[in-house]
Design an enzyme around this catalytic site. Structure first.
Site, PDB file in Angstrom:
ATOM      1  N   TYR A 143     -18.229 -39.831 -23.714  1.00  0.00           N
ATOM      2  CA  TYR A 143     -18.246 -38.425 -23.304  1.00  0.00           C
ATOM      3  C   TYR A 143     -19.676 -38.070 -22.915  1.00  0.00           C
ATOM      4  O   TYR A 143     -20.589 -38.209 -23.736  1.00  0.00           O
ATOM      5  CB  TYR A 143     -17.801 -37.515 -24.453  1.00  0.00           C
ATOM      6  CG  TYR A 143     -16.321 -37.578 -24.771  1.00  0.00           C
ATOM      7  CD1 TYR A 143     -15.461 -36.581 -24.325  1.00  0.00           C
ATOM      8  CD2 TYR A 143     -15.790 -38.616 -25.535  1.00  0.00           C
ATOM      9  CE1 TYR A 143     -14.104 -36.620 -24.625  1.00  0.00           C
ATOM     10  CE2 TYR A 143     -14.441 -38.667 -25.841  1.00  0.00           C
ATOM     11  CZ  TYR A 143     -13.601 -37.662 -25.376  1.00  0.00           C
ATOM     12  OH  TYR A 143     -12.268 -37.707 -25.670  1.00  0.00           O
ATOM     13  N   PRO A 194      -7.748 -31.430 -22.194  1.00  0.00           N
ATOM     14  CA  PRO A 194      -7.689 -32.822 -22.640  1.00  0.00           C
ATOM     15  C   PRO A 194      -8.956 -33.333 -23.303  1.00  0.00           C
ATOM     16  O   PRO A 194      -8.960 -34.462 -23.808  1.00  0.00           O
ATOM     17  CB  PRO A 194      -7.408 -33.579 -21.341  1.00  0.00           C
ATOM     18  CG  PRO A 194      -7.957 -32.701 -20.257  1.00  0.00           C
ATOM     19  CD  PRO A 194      -7.733 -31.306 -20.731  1.00  0.00           C
ATOM     20  N   HIS A 197      -9.515 -48.044 -31.446  1.00  0.00           N
ATOM     21  CA  HIS A 197     -10.911 -47.650 -31.286  1.00  0.00           C
ATOM     22  C   HIS A 197     -11.400 -47.019 -32.579  1.00  0.00           C
ATOM     23  O   HIS A 197     -10.720 -46.188 -33.174  1.00  0.00           O
ATOM     24  CB  HIS A 197     -11.055 -46.638 -30.144  1.00  0.00           C
ATOM     25  CG  HIS A 197     -11.019 -47.269 -28.785  1.00  0.00           C
ATOM     26  ND1 HIS A 197     -11.544 -46.652 -27.676  1.00  0.00           N
ATOM     27  CD2 HIS A 197     -10.528 -48.445 -28.360  1.00  0.00           C
ATOM     28  CE1 HIS A 197     -11.371 -47.435 -26.616  1.00  0.00           C
ATOM     29  NE2 HIS A 197     -10.744 -48.530 -27.014  1.00  0.00           N
ATOM     30  N   TYR A 248     -11.184 -35.329 -34.383  1.00  0.00           N
ATOM     31  CA  TYR A 248     -10.779 -36.226 -33.292  1.00  0.00           C
ATOM     32  C   TYR A 248      -9.724 -37.226 -33.787  1.00  0.00           C
ATOM     33  O   TYR A 248      -8.686 -37.432 -33.128  1.00  0.00           O
ATOM     34  CB  TYR A 248     -11.984 -36.972 -32.751  1.00  0.00           C
ATOM     35  CG  TYR A 248     -11.764 -37.594 -31.388  1.00  0.00           C
ATOM     36  CD1 TYR A 248     -12.271 -36.985 -30.232  1.00  0.00           C
ATOM     37  CD2 TYR A 248     -11.050 -38.783 -31.232  1.00  0.00           C
ATOM     38  CE1 TYR A 248     -12.064 -37.546 -28.976  1.00  0.00           C
ATOM     39  CE2 TYR A 248     -10.844 -39.345 -29.986  1.00  0.00           C
ATOM     40  CZ  TYR A 248     -11.354 -38.727 -28.856  1.00  0.00           C
ATOM     41  OH  TYR A 248     -11.134 -39.276 -27.621  1.00  0.00           O
ATOM     42  N   LYS A 281      -5.742 -34.049 -27.758  1.00  0.00           N
ATOM     43  CA  LYS A 281      -4.818 -33.518 -28.753  1.00  0.00           C
ATOM     44  C   LYS A 281      -3.389 -33.295 -28.253  1.00  0.00           C
ATOM     45  O   LYS A 281      -2.471 -33.137 -29.067  1.00  0.00           O
ATOM     46  CB  LYS A 281      -5.346 -32.166 -29.284  1.00  0.00           C
ATOM     47  CG  LYS A 281      -6.601 -32.291 -30.101  1.00  0.00           C
ATOM     48  CD  LYS A 281      -6.353 -33.054 -31.367  1.00  0.00           C
ATOM     49  CE  LYS A 281      -7.607 -33.695 -31.902  1.00  0.00           C
ATOM     50  NZ  LYS A 281      -7.370 -34.871 -32.701  1.00  0.00           N
TER      51      LYS A 281
END
Length: 400
Positions: free
Chosen positions: A210, A302, A81, A394, A306
């Site tokens: 998200y 979560p 991704h 990220y 990480k």
């Protein structure tokens, strides 16, 4: 049950407690470095390989797995991704990782699959991996020869080690081998949980989504091209069985809604569970001859993806330090282990806190706090610098 021929070993250089991804990757890296070790796991092989956990691998974690010889199936079946999508107030904004991080990306590849790959390698060519072998105690942390006491096949055994690495989680036995008061634990508990579901339906978007919503947070993720992994913010103490399939899909639809042409694909829900949200860091990550790695030392919510990646970073640092010890006799890497890892751990904790508090609606949250969240999301959409900060955190940096 996996059976290891012959009697279990009585001594080793590194005793590893726990056959999750941290313990298995460490064992693999030690094997490649010529350092002998034994892995003890309380559960069966089948249980370990079915245990659902994380699904996002940073570039550095993927690189570490490839270097360990565990990247073949990941490269074939994992889903790379190049970004994530943020949604709020009917808007959608994509954060492009490669353009903001100099080419880094992430992979969707479930922890269950990572564990299967590492178990297969370990059983085929690695040091002993003993399933169904619960550890009852770790003693002698402050001596030159700590002992691991465990049960296997109904009999008590003792494994003498030069070093013990606890990869057995926050409630594991290894932490109890450190004297009271030697460790400090820093913790934050969040006032909400996640209801996570697996559904037999193709993901409704090609990347993770998200969503911030007045109804609460939602996350659209995936486990494969045919299986969706989805999450809803729910109150602490929620009973997952109280949520019908229809209610789950309706709530996801409402929270993920955007202006324009997009729809949520629905399908049979095959698994549901509730995950509490908390942050924990234990310092130091080494005491005497006992070292902690992964969830035994730190837990992250979560939201920032990480947990598994921090565990991989810990054991890469550890493997390098044990390799240095074997080659040169120097303990410099082991002496620096805790400080080296904690710098990355606290950065990841801060990013996970940022993602969690920006996207979730706390009970009794004021309109002022909500406007601050929306302002932050607007800034990420408008500022390349803010977007790059999110992308760099990220996607992560080099492991170790």
């Amino acid at each position: 049950m996996t059976v290891t021929p012959g009697p279990p070993p009585a001594r080793t250089t590194v005793g590893i407690v726990g056959a999750g991804p941290a313990g298995l990757l460490l064992a693999r890296l030690l094997h490649l470095a010529g350092v002998d070790c034994v892995v003890l796991e309380s559960r069966s092989r089948g249980y370990v390989e079915r245990r659902q956990r994380a699904g996002i691998l940073e570039q550095g974690t993927v690189d570490a797995l490839r270097a360990a010889g565990a990247g073949e199936r990941l490269d074939r079946e994992g889903m790379p991704h190049d970004g994530v999508e943020l949604r709020w107030g009917g808007r959608r904004h994509r954060v492009d990782f490669p353009s903001l991080t100099g080419g880094r990306r992430v992979w969707v590849y479930a922890q269950t699959e990572v564990v299967k790959d590492l178990v297969a390698l370990q059983l085929n060519e690695g040091p002993p991996l003993l399933f169904d072998s619960p550890v009852s105690a770790v003693t002698g942390a402050g001596t030159g020869r700590p002992l691991v006491r465990y049960t296997r096949g109904g009999r008590e055994h003792t494994l003498a080690c030069d070093w013990v690495v606890g990869c057995d989680g926050f409630h594991g036995v290894t932490r109890r081998g450190v004297p009271d008061g030697a460790l400090s634990t820093f913790e934050r508990t969040y006032p909400y949980s996640w209801l996570g579901v697996l559904a037999d339906v193709a993901p409704s978007h090609h990347e993770l989504v998200y969503a911030h919503s007045p109804r609460g947070f939602a996350l659209l993720s995936m486990r494969s091209p045919a299986v969706s992994r989805l999450y809803l913010q729910v109150p602490d103490g929620t009973d997952p069985s109280a949520w019908t399939d229809g209610r789950i899909w309706d709530e996801l639809d409402a929270r993920l809604a955007v202006d324009g042409d997009w729809s949520l694909a629905r399908g049979p829900i095959t698994q549901r569970s509730v995950l509490p949200m908390r942050s924990v860091v234990t310092e130091p990550m080494r005491w005497g001859r006992v070292l902690l790695a992964g969830d035994a030392a730190h837990i992250v919510p979560p939201t920032g993806a990480k947990g598994l990646n921090l565990a991989a970073s810990d054991v890469v640092v550890l493997a390098r330090a044990f390799g240095q010890l074997a080659r040169t006799g120097s303990t410099a890497g082991l002496d620096a282990y805790s400080d080296t890892c904690l710098r990355r751990v606290w950065r990841a904790e801060h990013f996970s806190w940022f993602m969690t508090t920006t996207l979730h609606t706390a009970p009794g949250q004021s309109a002022f706090d909500t406007r601050l969240q929306l302002s932050q999301l607007e800034r990420i959409a408008a500022s390349p610098h803010a977007a790059a900060e999110l992308a760099e955190n990220y996607a992560g940096g080099p492991v170790g």
